[in-house]
Design an enzyme around this catalytic site. Sequence first.
Site, PDB file in Angstrom:
ATOM      1  N   GLU A 177     -13.673  46.800  16.287  1.00  0.00           N
ATOM      2  CA  GLU A 177     -14.285  47.870  15.446  1.00  0.00           C
ATOM      3  C   GLU A 177     -13.379  49.094  15.630  1.00  0.00           C
ATOM      4  OE1 GLU A 177     -18.431  47.877  16.790  1.00  0.00           O
ATOM      5  OE2 GLU A 177     -18.854  45.816  16.069  1.00  0.00           O
ATOM      6  N   HIS A 480     -22.350  39.043  13.800  1.00  0.00           N
ATOM      7  CA  HIS A 480     -21.868  40.593  14.168  1.00  0.00           C
ATOM      8  C   HIS A 480     -21.271  40.289  15.555  1.00  0.00           C
ATOM      9  CE1 HIS A 480     -23.217  43.184  11.171  1.00  0.00           C
ATOM     10  NE2 HIS A 480     -23.023  42.188  10.632  1.00  0.00           N
ATOM     11  N   GLU A 499     -18.897  40.231  10.989  1.00  0.00           N
ATOM     12  CA  GLU A 499     -18.693  41.475  11.133  1.00  0.00           C
ATOM     13  C   GLU A 499     -17.119  41.674  11.648  1.00  0.00           C
ATOM     14  OE1 GLU A 499     -20.881  45.592  12.745  1.00  0.00           O
ATOM     15  OE2 GLU A 499     -20.268  44.109  14.090  1.00  0.00           O
ATOM     16  N   GLU A 505     -21.878  50.919   9.227  1.00  0.00           N
ATOM     17  CA  GLU A 505     -22.774  51.527  10.365  1.00  0.00           C
ATOM     18  C   GLU A 505     -21.994  52.720  11.097  1.00  0.00           C
ATOM     19  OE1 GLU A 505     -23.783  48.728  13.403  1.00  0.00           O
ATOM     20  OE2 GLU A 505     -21.591  48.539  13.790  1.00  0.00           O
TER      21      GLU A 505
HETATM   22  C1  NOJ Z   1     -24.360  46.172  15.569  1.00  0.00           C
HETATM   23  C2  NOJ Z   1     -24.517  45.178  14.529  1.00  0.00           C
HETATM   24  O1  NOJ Z   1     -23.305  45.436  13.801  1.00  0.00           O
HETATM   25  C3  NOJ Z   1     -25.438  45.962  13.315  1.00  0.00           C
HETATM   26  O2  NOJ Z   1     -25.378  45.561  12.213  1.00  0.00           O
HETATM   27  C4  NOJ Z   1     -26.872  45.827  14.070  1.00  0.00           C
HETATM   28  O3  NOJ Z   1     -27.939  46.556  13.081  1.00  0.00           O
HETATM   29  C5  NOJ Z   1     -26.929  46.496  15.347  1.00  0.00           C
HETATM   30  N1  NOJ Z   1     -26.004  46.101  16.048  1.00  0.00           N
HETATM   31  C6  NOJ Z   1     -28.388  46.104  16.043  1.00  0.00           C
HETATM   32  O4  NOJ Z   1     -28.230  44.603  16.112  1.00  0.00           O
END
Ligand code: NOJ
Length: 702
Positions: A177, A480, A499, A505
Site C-alpha cells: 500500500e 484485502h 486489494e 480508502e
Molecule cells: C482495510 C481494507 O482495505 C478496507 O477496505 C476495510 O474497510 C478495512 N480494512 C476494515 O476491514
Amino acid sequence: MTYMKALSLILLSSFLLSCNMNPQTNVTSPNGQLAVDFSLSGDGQPNYKVSYEGEKIINPSALGFEFKDRPAFRDGLRIQNTESNSADETWQPVWGEQKEVRNHYNELLITLQETEAPNRLVNVRFRVYDDGIGFRYEFPAQENMADSVFIMNEQTEFALTGDHQTWWIPADYDSYEYNYTQSKVSEVDASEFKSENERVDRQIDNFQAVNTPVTMKTGEGLYLSFHEADLTDYAGMTLGITDDLKLVSELVPWADGTKVKTKAPFTTPWRTIQVGQTPGDLAESFLLQNLNDPSKLNDTSWIEPLKYTGIWWEMHIGKTAWNYSERAEDSYGQQGGTQHGANTKNAKEYIDFNNRANIKGLLIEGWNTGWEFWGTDSVGFFDFTTPYTDFDLREVASYAQENDVALIGHHETSGQAAHYQTRLDAAFKLYQDVGVHHVKTGYAGGVIPKGEYHHGQFMVRHYRQVVKTAAKYQIGVNAHEPIKATGIRRTYPNMMTREGVRGMEYNAWSEGMPPQHTTILPFTRVLGGPIDYTPGIFDITFDKYREKEQVHSTLANQLALYVVLYSPMQMAADLPENYLAEDDEFHPAFQFIQDVAVDWDESKVLNSEIGDYVITARKEKGADNWFLGAVTDENERTKKVSLDFLDDGQTYQATIYRDGKDAHWEDNPTAYEIEQHEVTSQDSLDLWMAPGGGTAISFEVK
Ligand code: NOJ
Ligand code: CA
C-alpha cells in the site's frame, strides 16, 4: 474438461532429447523475437541471458540456492539432460479481460546435476512466449532431499543492461500500500518510507529493494516488468538491487528466518519477465495466467462478476463506525464515527437503492461482533458468525434475495490468520446457508502468529487455504491485505479480486494518492491481476465529513477507472445519497456506472505513457457495447483516439462523460459534461482531460 481437450491438441512441434555432448541450451519465442540462452560457467555455475530482436535485454544472470544444513546449490553442476517442447492452445477464462486466451510458447527444460556427492538434481524449465519469459526450478524426488528442506536463500538474478527508468514500491514484507516512485533503478531508495516501519503491519528490511510487479523502461524504449507466477507454496519474492544493476531475489522470511520450508519433489513459482514495445503490451499480456494451472473447479456456474455498493465508505469518512458502541473512542482507528453502520435498517436501505439502481452486489462491513477490540492486544475477538444485536443477518439476506441483490460478506481478521483458520469452515458455511456467494477478507494488522509476514510462506499457504475453502462453499474471494496476485485466478476462478494496493480508502483519511497513481497501476500492480480499487466517488471533497482530505481526481476520472482498472468485482464506492440528484433522480453521471460492464470479450490499451495517461477500451462480454476509459495525471492533455477498435459496419450511440471546461482535481473536481454522438469505427475523437481528469465513454449499438 476443456484442459484435457486442449492438452491433447498441444503440438509437440519439436521434442529433442539431447546427449551430454551437445545439449540444446537456447530457446526462442514462437515469433523468434525473444531468446533465452542458458550456460554453465567454468566452475559449473548456471547462468541465463535474454535478448530481444538480437539485442541483449538481460545480461548473464546466475541461478542458485542456499539451504540450511546442506551445501549450497550454485556451482559444480553439469547439464545432465535437456529437452525442448512447444505448446499452442487456447482456453476460455470463466471471467476476464478477454473471451479467449492463447497459451503459445516454446520450452526448454534443463536438468542439472552436481558433479560431486551428493549429486543432487534440479530442473530449470524456461517457457518463452512472444510477450515474455517464465522460468522455474523443479526439484525432483531424490534421496538427498526427501526429508525437510529449508531454503535460506534463493539467488535468482536478473542482470539489467542499463540504468532503466523504474516504477517501484518498497520491498515491504507486509504491505503493497504505497504510492509508486519513478526513478532510475540505481536510485531506488525506500528510506523515505522508514517511518512506515513503526507500524505493526509494515516491514522493510532492505531499502534498496522493491516489491513486484516492478516495471521499467529501457534506454531503447522497451518496457520490462519483473514478477512471479503461480505462487502456491513458497515465500513471496522481493528484488534487491545491487550496485552493478542486478535484481536479486530476496524471499520474505518465516519468523525463524527460514525462507521456504519444503521437501522434494517441489517446484518454485515461475520467475517472470514481461517484455513489450509499449506499456499497453504489458497490460494486454496473459503470461502470468498462462503460467498457472488450468481451473481446478469443475462447476463454476456460481461465480459471478458484479458491481457492488457497500456499507463501507461511510466508515472510512467517519459518517458511521464498524463497531456497535455508544462510546466514540471505541470506534475503529482514525475514522471516528460513532453510529454503527451495519444495522438492519441501513442495510435494507442500501438494498432498496441497489434494486432501484440495478447494482447487483452489496458489501456489509462491521456486521459481526469483535470490532470493539480492534487495535487492542486481544486475540481471537472475531468469530465471524455472531452478528451485532442491531443486525439481523437472516432478515437482511432474505430481503436481499427478494430484491435480487447479492450480499457480499466480510471477514476482517485483523491479521489473526491462525485464529481465522480455526473459524474458516463455520464462517463460510454461515454465508453459504444464507445464500452469499462473495466474501471480502481482510488482514489489516500485524500477522498473528507474531513474527510471520503477510507475504511469507506461512501466509501464502493461508491465503490459498482460504480460497480453496471458499470454493468448497461456492464463495468467491475479494482479499484485502492479500498476497500479490500471480495468476492463480486461472486455477481458482473464485479468487476474484484483491486489494494489495494503495486504494481509494487512503483518500478518505490520509494525504492519499497523487493524480498520477491510476496512470501507473495498470502497468505495475494490475499486471498481477484484478484490483479492488473501489472507484466511483462523486462527492470528491466530502467536506461534510472531512475538510482536509479529498479524492485527488475529477468526477469524470472516477468514471473512467471502471474501464482503466480491471476487476470482475467493481465497487460503486460512494454513499448512495451521492448518486442521487436533488430531485431524488439518479445523478446524471451515475448512468455510466450503471451501464459499464464488469466482464469482457476484448480489452485494448489504446494509448498510454506510464505515470502520464492511459486510454483503455473494452468490449462487454456477450454484447455489442464498448466502453472507453481515459485518465491523466496532474497535467491536462488532449489525446486523439481513433475509434477503429469498434466493430466495422455498426453505428453506435457514444455517451461521453468528460471534464467540465474549468475542471481541476484540486479546486473544481465535480465539473463534468455529458455529450452524445453517433459514431462508427471510421471516426476519431479528441479527448481533452483536465488536470487529474479523465473521460469515460459508453458505445451502445443503435
Ligand atoms: C482495510 C481494507 O482495505 C478496507 O477496505 C476495510 O474497510 C478495512 N480494512 C476494515 O476491514
Ligand atoms: Ca507524470
